[in-house]
Every structure is written in structure tokens, then in C-alpha cells.
Design a protein around this motif. Structure first.
Motif, PDB file in Angstrom:
ATOM      1  N   TYR A  52       0.826  -1.204   0.000  1.00 50.40           N
ATOM      2  CA  TYR A  52       0.000   0.000   0.000  1.00 50.40           C
ATOM      3  C   TYR A  52       0.861   1.255   0.000  1.00 50.40           C
ATOM      4  O   TYR A  52       1.831   1.368   0.752  1.00 50.40           O
ATOM      5  CB  TYR A  52      -0.908   0.027   1.235  1.00 50.40           C
ATOM      6  CG  TYR A  52      -2.176  -0.776   1.080  1.00 50.40           C
ATOM      7  CD1 TYR A  52      -2.189  -2.133   1.360  1.00 50.40           C
ATOM      8  CD2 TYR A  52      -3.349  -0.168   0.650  1.00 50.40           C
ATOM      9  CE1 TYR A  52      -3.353  -2.877   1.211  1.00 50.40           C
ATOM     10  CE2 TYR A  52      -4.518  -0.905   0.505  1.00 50.40           C
ATOM     11  CZ  TYR A  52      -4.516  -2.253   0.788  1.00 50.40           C
ATOM     12  OH  TYR A  52      -5.667  -2.982   0.648  1.00 50.40           O
ATOM     13  N   PHE A  98       0.232   5.760  -0.345  1.00 45.28           N
ATOM     14  CA  PHE A  98      -0.787   6.792  -0.191  1.00 45.28           C
ATOM     15  C   PHE A  98      -0.190   8.164  -0.516  1.00 45.28           C
ATOM     16  O   PHE A  98       0.996   8.403  -0.297  1.00 45.28           O
ATOM     17  CB  PHE A  98      -1.291   6.841   1.257  1.00 45.28           C
ATOM     18  CG  PHE A  98      -1.759   5.518   1.792  1.00 45.28           C
ATOM     19  CD1 PHE A  98      -0.848   4.631   2.358  1.00 45.28           C
ATOM     20  CD2 PHE A  98      -3.096   5.170   1.742  1.00 45.28           C
ATOM     21  CE1 PHE A  98      -1.279   3.405   2.858  1.00 45.28           C
ATOM     22  CE2 PHE A  98      -3.528   3.942   2.239  1.00 45.28           C
ATOM     23  CZ  PHE A  98      -2.621   3.067   2.794  1.00 45.28           C
ATOM     24  N   ARG A 119       2.505   1.431   3.666  1.00 46.68           N
ATOM     25  CA  ARG A 119       1.995   0.644   4.779  1.00 46.68           C
ATOM     26  C   ARG A 119       2.424  -0.798   4.634  1.00 46.68           C
ATOM     27  O   ARG A 119       2.335  -1.372   3.547  1.00 46.68           O
ATOM     28  CB  ARG A 119       0.474   0.725   4.801  1.00 46.68           C
ATOM     29  CG  ARG A 119      -0.175   0.283   6.090  1.00 46.68           C
ATOM     30  CD  ARG A 119      -1.655   0.107   5.890  1.00 46.68           C
ATOM     31  NE  ARG A 119      -1.974  -1.254   5.537  1.00 46.68           N
ATOM     32  CZ  ARG A 119      -3.171  -1.657   5.121  1.00 46.68           C
ATOM     33  NH1 ARG A 119      -4.134  -0.781   4.958  1.00 46.68           N
ATOM     34  NH2 ARG A 119      -3.397  -2.919   4.850  1.00 46.68           N
ATOM     35  N   TYR A 147      -0.930  -2.149  10.338  1.00 44.53           N
ATOM     36  CA  TYR A 147      -1.607  -0.953   9.867  1.00 44.53           C
ATOM     37  C   TYR A 147      -0.752   0.296   9.990  1.00 44.53           C
ATOM     38  O   TYR A 147      -1.212   1.387   9.755  1.00 44.53           O
ATOM     39  CB  TYR A 147      -2.916  -0.769  10.645  1.00 44.53           C
ATOM     40  CG  TYR A 147      -3.856  -1.934  10.445  1.00 44.53           C
ATOM     41  CD1 TYR A 147      -4.245  -2.727  11.508  1.00 44.53           C
ATOM     42  CD2 TYR A 147      -4.323  -2.231   9.172  1.00 44.53           C
ATOM     43  CE1 TYR A 147      -5.103  -3.796  11.312  1.00 44.53           C
ATOM     44  CE2 TYR A 147      -5.174  -3.305   8.976  1.00 44.53           C
ATOM     45  CZ  TYR A 147      -5.560  -4.082  10.046  1.00 44.53           C
ATOM     46  OH  TYR A 147      -6.402  -5.137   9.852  1.00 44.53           O
ATOM     47  N   GLY A 148       0.518   0.107  10.343  1.00 45.35           N
ATOM     48  CA  GLY A 148       1.364   1.275  10.532  1.00 45.35           C
ATOM     49  C   GLY A 148       1.743   1.937   9.225  1.00 45.35           C
ATOM     50  O   GLY A 148       2.188   1.289   8.285  1.00 45.35           O
ATOM     51  N   TYR A 149       1.553   3.210   9.151  1.00 43.03           N
ATOM     52  CA  TYR A 149       1.944   3.991   7.991  1.00 43.03           C
ATOM     53  C   TYR A 149       3.297   4.625   8.271  1.00 43.03           C
ATOM     54  O   TYR A 149       3.524   5.148   9.354  1.00 43.03           O
ATOM     55  CB  TYR A 149       0.958   5.133   7.754  1.00 43.03           C
ATOM     56  CG  TYR A 149      -0.387   4.760   7.184  1.00 43.03           C
ATOM     57  CD1 TYR A 149      -1.014   3.555   7.477  1.00 43.03           C
ATOM     58  CD2 TYR A 149      -1.057   5.660   6.358  1.00 43.03           C
ATOM     59  CE1 TYR A 149      -2.260   3.250   6.961  1.00 43.03           C
ATOM     60  CE2 TYR A 149      -2.308   5.364   5.832  1.00 43.03           C
ATOM     61  CZ  TYR A 149      -2.903   4.163   6.143  1.00 43.03           C
ATOM     62  OH  TYR A 149      -4.139   3.870   5.629  1.00 43.03           O
TER      63      TYR A 149
END
Lengths: 111, 114
Positions: A31, A33, A94, A98-100
Motif C-alpha cells: 500500500y 498513499f 503501509r 496498519y502502521g503507515y
């Protein structure tokens, strides 16, 4: 060096010009973003990508285009920059938790 | 560096005191929360997280408290140091059609007086 890097760090462009902000991560996180950060709005999601060749809109996608031909790169393009797109842009990736992890940001000024 | 925001709520504390930063979240279905710290000119940095099946989690000098009844999250920093000066964001994980996404709060600026 491992991590997530954004370039350029600072950019000034004119209204109507196309500009691309780069984001590169070395972890092979699925992921990625793009957020913009403005006074009074916190971080707002522009686009995200779940994997190479898979992208989707976030909260504020209008005026932006993304691509993800390779897992490690996630460029953000402003096709015709407007003054309202003056902002600080952050890229994040990510891992399976769930850590960004965020990049250091690109400050874009549209004049 | 980048200015995160001139109109953020601001908490000013004396060095050595404890700090409490509060956050109200919006989605009662959110089941995971994160606190981020953002220093001037840098991206947000993970501090601590908590799942909805917990009401408290402790890290090094930081504690997060979760009150699901009133949808409230707080970050406590013990013995606040000048290096703690930053903007702090809470984020909640929402699960929707687009997958699992973090939604960020507006942030609180912490200023530590020496």
C-alpha cells in the motif's frame, strides 16, 4: 538507504503547468498513499494504491492523477496546477500491519 | 520547514510536567487507533497505537487511553521534554469498501517551555 523518499523537497510552479511529485519506497510495501496537508484540514487522502497497477481515489482526488507501474514508485501528477493545490504533500506506505510510514513531504507552491 | 498549521489547538507545558493531548474520533466502528508526532519540516512519525479491545496501552514515556463510550482518545506524555514539541495527530482505522484506511484528526500543537 531504506525508507520512503519524496522529491522534490520544494517546488514552485505556475498556474496551469503540469507538475509531478515523486515517491519511492524501498520496503516493497503493497500500500502507498498520497496526502495533502493544509491549514485547518489536517491530512487529507488524495489517492492510494493497494499494489502495482491498482489505484483508487481518496477524499480529495480532483485535479490529481497517479500511477503505480512499479511497487516501489507512486508518482502524483497535477495535470494543470491551480493555486488551491498549494500545499504540503506527503507520501506514505503501509506494511502488513496498519502502521503507515511517511516521507518528509514536498512543499508545493502554485503562483 | 513546513508550517503544519497556524490555527491548531495548542497545549503549552513546562518542561518536566506531564502532557495530555485529547482527540475525539468520529466512527464508532473504528477498531484501531494511532498517535503520530509531526515535527516541523518532517512527515508524521508513529508514536503508539491501540486496538479497540483495549482501553490503555503504555510505551516509553507515553500512554494512550481509549474511551469507546464517548469516542475519545488521549495521549499522555510523562516528563515532557523540549524534544516533544511538535504537532500530534490521532488517526482512526475505518474499514470500508475501499479497504482499511486511516482518517486523521486535525492535530494539536504541543509547546514545551524550558
Amino acid at each position: 538507504d531504506a525508507g520512503i523518499t519524496q522529491s522534490p523537497r520544494y517546488k514552485i510552479t505556475e498556474t496551469g503547468r503540469q507538475v509531478t511529485l515523486m515517491c519511492h519506497q524501498t520496503w516493497s510495501h503493497s500500500y502507498m498513499f498520497w496526502y495533502r496537508q493544509d491549514l485547518g484540514h489536517g491530512l487529507r487522502l488524495i489517492y492510494y494504491s493497494a499494489a502495482a497497477d491498482i489505484t483508487d481515489k481518496g477524499e480529495v482526488p480532483d485535479g490529481y492523477v497517479v500511477s503505480r507501474s512499479k511497487t516501489e514508485n507512486f508518482p502524483l501528477t497535477l495535470e494543470s496546477a491551480t493555486r488551491s493545490q498549494t500545499s504540503v504533500y506527503f507520501c506514505a506506505s503501509r506494511d502488513r500491519s496498519y502502521g503507515y510510514t511517511f516521507g518528509s513531504g514536498t512543499r508545493l507552491t502554485v503562483v | 520547514g513546513e508550517s503544519v498549521g497556524l490555527h491548531l489547538p495548542t497545549l503549552s507545558v513546562q518542561e518536566g510536567d506531564n502532557s495530555i493531548i485529547n482527540c475525539a474520533y468520529s466512527n464508532s466502528a473504528s477498531d484501531y487507533f494511532i498517535w503520530y508526532k509531526q515535527e516541523s519540516g518532517k512527515g508524521p512519525q508513529f508514536i503508539i497505537d491501540i486496538r479497540s479491545n483495549m482501553d490503555k496501552r503504555q510505551g516509553q514515556r507515553v500512554t494512550v487511553l481509549l474511551n469507546k463510550t464517548v469516542k475519545h482518545l488521549s495521549l499522555q506524555i510523562a516528563a515532557t521534554q523540549p524534544g516533544d514539541s511538535a504537532v500530534y495527530f490521532c488517526a482512526e482505522l475505518s474499514r470500508g469498501n475501499a479497504g482499511n484506511m486511516l482518517t486523521f484528526g486535525g492535530g494539536t500543537r504541543l509547546m514545551v517551555k524550558p
